[in-house]
Design a protein around this motif. Sequence first.
Motif, PDB file in Angstrom:
ATOM      1  N   VAL A  72       1.258  -1.070  -0.016  1.00  0.00           N
ATOM      2  CA  VAL A  72      -0.105  -0.111  -0.318  1.00  0.00           C
ATOM      3  C   VAL A  72       1.230   1.288   0.165  1.00  0.00           C
ATOM      4  O   VAL A  72       2.072   1.436   1.175  1.00  0.00           O
ATOM      5  CB  VAL A  72      -0.905   0.255   1.771  1.00  0.00           C
ATOM      6  N   CYS A  73       0.649   1.813  -1.132  1.00  0.00           N
ATOM      7  CA  CYS A  73       1.500   3.212  -1.157  1.00  0.00           C
ATOM      8  C   CYS A  73       0.549   4.225  -1.665  1.00  0.00           C
ATOM      9  O   CYS A  73       0.588   4.817  -3.231  1.00  0.00           O
ATOM     10  CB  CYS A  73       2.538   3.041  -1.829  1.00  0.00           C
ATOM     11  N   HIS A  77      -1.443   7.806   6.259  1.00  0.00           N
ATOM     12  CA  HIS A  77      -2.295   7.251   6.730  1.00  0.00           C
ATOM     13  C   HIS A  77      -3.879   6.923   6.870  1.00  0.00           C
ATOM     14  O   HIS A  77      -4.658   5.896   7.023  1.00  0.00           O
ATOM     15  CB  HIS A  77      -1.869   6.730   7.721  1.00  0.00           C
ATOM     16  N   SER A  80      -4.640   5.014   3.757  1.00  0.00           N
ATOM     17  CA  SER A  80      -4.653   3.728   3.236  1.00  0.00           C
ATOM     18  C   SER A  80      -5.212   3.085   4.831  1.00  0.00           C
ATOM     19  O   SER A  80      -5.574   2.107   4.659  1.00  0.00           O
ATOM     20  CB  SER A  80      -2.992   3.451   4.086  1.00  0.00           C
ATOM     21  N   ASN A  98       2.856  -1.742   4.149  1.00  0.00           N
ATOM     22  CA  ASN A  98       2.268  -0.357   4.686  1.00  0.00           C
ATOM     23  C   ASN A  98       3.641   0.644   4.508  1.00  0.00           C
ATOM     24  O   ASN A  98       4.132   1.490   5.284  1.00  0.00           O
ATOM     25  CB  ASN A  98       1.014  -0.036   5.161  1.00  0.00           C
ATOM     26  N   SER A 100       3.069   4.337   2.493  1.00  0.00           N
ATOM     27  CA  SER A 100       2.138   5.643   2.271  1.00  0.00           C
ATOM     28  C   SER A 100       3.154   6.336   3.987  1.00  0.00           C
ATOM     29  O   SER A 100       3.236   5.404   5.086  1.00  0.00           O
ATOM     30  CB  SER A 100       0.881   5.441   3.461  1.00  0.00           C
ATOM     31  N   SER A 110      -1.726   3.261  12.574  1.00  0.00           N
ATOM     32  CA  SER A 110      -2.059   1.985  11.223  1.00  0.00           C
ATOM     33  C   SER A 110      -2.540   0.793  11.647  1.00  0.00           C
ATOM     34  O   SER A 110      -2.853  -0.011  11.239  1.00  0.00           O
ATOM     35  CB  SER A 110      -2.285   2.696  10.003  1.00  0.00           C
ATOM     36  N   TYR A 121       0.612  -7.111   9.550  1.00  0.00           N
ATOM     37  CA  TYR A 121       1.062  -6.196   8.319  1.00  0.00           C
ATOM     38  C   TYR A 121       2.600  -5.463   8.741  1.00  0.00           C
ATOM     39  O   TYR A 121       3.149  -6.344  10.071  1.00  0.00           O
ATOM     40  CB  TYR A 121       0.016  -4.403   9.890  1.00  0.00           C
ATOM     41  N   THR A 123       5.410  -2.003   7.630  1.00  0.00           N
ATOM     42  CA  THR A 123       5.241  -0.911   8.150  1.00  0.00           C
ATOM     43  C   THR A 123       6.671  -0.478   7.680  1.00  0.00           C
ATOM     44  O   THR A 123       7.369  -1.542   7.575  1.00  0.00           O
ATOM     45  CB  THR A 123       5.286  -0.043   9.428  1.00  0.00           C
TER      46      THR A 123
END
Length: 297
Positions: A72-73, A77, A80, A98, A100, A110, A121, A123
């Motif tokens: 995800v970019c 947030h 996102s 992610n 972002s 997030s 997930y 980061t």
Amino acid sequence: MTDINVSSTIAVLGLGAMGAAIARAAAAGGHRVVAWNRTPRSLEEFGLDGAGVIELAESPMVSVDDADMIVVCVRNHDASRAVLDQIGSTLSGRVVVNVSTGTPAETVASAEHAAQLGVRYVTGAVMVPTPMVGTEQSFVIYAGSPTDIADAELLFDAMQGTSDVVGDDHAVPPALDLAMLDIYFAGMYAHLHATALANVHGIEPTRFLPYARGIVETLGASLPGLTTAVEKRSYDSGEARLDMCLSFLEHIVATSREAAIDPGLAEVVRSASASALTSWPGSTDWDVVGEEFLASP
């Protein structure tokens, strides 16, 4: 690193400049890429025509349908998290990375949001300009659980360069990102200011450049000492007296004003130095100006 598998599918959600660079790198690495962008455009308009196996999907749900992992970019947030709300129910067993941009507090929020959705997930913070993505100069910082990080290696391979895994604290990648950018933008601004100041006195920018590079090298050599001073909160090396440095800064500010140039950062640093001198002897190392930050809550 994992072996590149042409049957692997990476979904890229968000095709701004960085998202498009990631999609291009993944395709160049032999992966099938299924990408989505909120504003529909053609592969040519995204600069992705001829970049490899890249398909455009009409929605986030379609893009992640058979993806092995998801990147995800998007703009921020808030965006996102909205994307994750749309696809969270379909992500069982797959990892979302992610990248972002956001603050440490936003990235932690997030990660918590993803956990509530049952999403695995990671980061990420991309630390290089888009042309370096997918090259040996690429540098990305990641945080997540060891199992999620292990399953994100498809992306590590595609991005190439350095994949710096910093643990499972999702605040760390953006904190490092923003701290490094703090230095970077301040340095660029200072260089532009210094170039203008030299130019007023007949020193052309190209003539000044070698001198600028030289002082940047000196700065780099000074960083370990500054770090030690901050760690020990000790300012008695005698290498750069506070009162002497304040005098230099006064001259920079005065010369800027004489040239009708805003003193800019020099004024900020001069004020911080003058403030420190009200509490510390002039013989104290200039590094003591950092106490202003260390004393802040």
